[in-house]
Write an enzyme that holds these catalytic residues in place. Structure first.
Site, mmCIF file in Angstrom:
data_model
loop_
_atom_site.group_PDB
_atom_site.id
_atom_site.type_symbol
_atom_site.label_atom_id
_atom_site.label_comp_id
_atom_site.label_asym_id
_atom_site.label_seq_id
_atom_site.Cartn_x
_atom_site.Cartn_y
_atom_site.Cartn_z
ATOM 1 N N ALA A 65 89.551 95.683 -36.280
ATOM 2 C CA ALA A 65 89.046 94.306 -36.256
ATOM 3 C C ALA A 65 87.577 94.324 -35.861
ATOM 4 C CB ALA A 65 89.863 93.444 -35.306
ATOM 5 N N ASN A 66 87.035 93.155 -35.547
ATOM 6 C CA ASN A 66 85.662 93.037 -35.063
ATOM 7 C C ASN A 66 85.613 91.977 -33.969
ATOM 8 O OD1 ASN A 66 85.198 90.368 -36.425
ATOM 9 N ND2 ASN A 66 85.516 91.637 -38.248
ATOM 10 N N ARG A 67 84.431 91.665 -33.496
ATOM 11 C CA ARG A 67 84.288 90.801 -32.321
ATOM 12 C C ARG A 67 84.174 89.315 -32.649
ATOM 13 N NH1 ARG A 67 83.005 94.223 -28.009
ATOM 14 N NH2 ARG A 67 82.263 96.295 -28.651
ATOM 15 N N ALA A 132 84.247 86.900 -40.457
ATOM 16 C CA ALA A 132 83.825 88.303 -40.424
ATOM 17 C C ALA A 132 84.992 89.163 -40.915
ATOM 18 C CB ALA A 132 83.412 88.703 -39.015
#
Length: 264
Positions: A65-67, A132
Site C-alpha cells: 500500500a502507500n501512505r 494513490a
C-alpha cells in the site's frame, strides 16, 4: 428546508438498521453549508472522484500500500456535493467516515477501483482522480500467511497494476479529466509527462516532501497544470479550501469549452 437521511446502526428497539438520528458531523456540515454562500455551478454535472490508497495482497495478513489517507478525495467530493453536483466517490481502504449523502463505492485493490470507475465513467461529465493507486501487486498472493524462515531474505515477484487513467482516456467522450501527481522531485517535469501520457485535461501536482503537504495532512499545496502549462500555484491551505479552488479552476475550463463549442 434541508433534510438529512437517517443513519444505519443500533436503534432504540435493540435492532440494527436504518433509522438512527443523524450524528453531529453531518448535522454540523449541513448547518455550515446553509450559512455559507456556495455557488450551485455544478448542478448539471456528474462528478466521479477516486480517493485513498489501494491494498494489494501479499497474503491474507500483509499487503502492499502507500501512505494516502483519502482526505483530498473526500474534500473534493464534499465540495462538489455542496456545489450541487451529482457525486460518485470510489474509495480505497481509509479510516475516514464516508461523506453523508454521497454515492460511495468502497474498493480494496487497483482492479476493483478500475472496474468501479469504468462502470460510472460513461455518465460522468467530470472525472477527478486523487486516489494513490498502487503501481505494483504480487504476482501470486499466498492463500495462507507466509511464515518467517529465520533470518533468510524473501523475494516477491511483482507485476504492474492497471493504469486506470490511461484506460479511461481510450473511452473518453467529452469528460473533463483531472489527474493528480504526488512527487518527491522534478515536480513540474513529472506532472507534465503524466498529463500528456495519460491524456488528461488538467493535473494537480504536489511535492509530498514539503511540510504540511504530505500524505495524511489536513492541508496541501499544489501546482495546477493543463496542456498549455502552469495554470495556478496554490499555496498551503486546508484541503477543503483547496478542493473548492480546484473546482473553481475546473469550472472556468468547462465554461470556456462550452463557449467555444457554442461559437463553433
Amino acid at each position: 428546508v434541508e433534510s438529512l437521511d437517517p443513519e444505519f446502526g443500533s436503534r432504540a428497539s435493540g435492532h440494527i438498521g436504518w433509522g438512527r438520528f443523524p450524528s453531529e458531523e453531518p448535522i454540523m456540515s449541513a448547518i455550515i453549508s446553509l450559512l455559507t454562500i456556495i455557488p450551485s455551478d455544478y448542478r448539471n454535472e456528474v462528478v466521479l472522484i477516486t480517493a485513498g490508497p489501494t491494498h494489494e495482497a501479499i497474503d491474507p495478513v500483509r499487503y502492499i500500500a502507500n501512505r494516502s489517507s483519502g482526505k483530498m478525495g473526500y474534500a473534493l467530493a464534499q465540495a462538489a456535493q455542496k456545489r450541487k453536483a451529482k457525486v460518485v466517490l470510489v474509495i480505497g481502504p481509509t479510516s475516514l467516515t464516508p461523506p453523508p449523502g454521497i454515492h460511495t463505492i468502497p474498493v480494496t485493490t487497483a482492479e476493483e477501483m478500475r472496474d468501479a470507475v469504468h462502470k460510472h465513467f460513461e455518465r460522468a461529465t467530470v472525472v477527478i482522480m486523487p486516489a494513490a493507486v498502487a503501481d505494483y501487486r504480487p504476482d501470486q498472493p499466498a492463500e495462507t500467511k507466509l511464515k518467517k524462515q529465520g533470518q533468510e531474505p524473501m523475494s516477491l515477484k511483482l507485476s504492474s497494476t492497471p493504469d486506470i487513467l490511461t484506460s479511461l482516456a481510450l473511452q473518453k467522450s467529452g469528460q473533463f479529466m483531472v489527474g493528480f501527481a504526488a512527487e518527491t522531485d522534478n515536480l513540474i517535469e513529472e506532472a507534465t509527462r503524466k498529463l500528456k501520457a495519460k491524456g488528461l485535461d488538467m493535473i494537480v501536482a504536489n511535492d509530498v516532501t514539503k511540510p504540511g503537504a504530505g500524505f495524511g495532512s489536513d492541508t496541501n499545496a499544489a501546482v495546477v497544470l493543463d496542456t498549455h502549462g502552469i495554470v495556478e500555484d496554490i499555496p498551503l491551505m486546508p484541503k477543503r479550501d483547496m478542493a473548492m479552488k480546484i473546482l473553481d479552476i475546473i469550472r472556468l475550463r468547462l465554461d470556456h469549452q462550452k463557449q467555444t463549442l457554442h461559437t463553433v
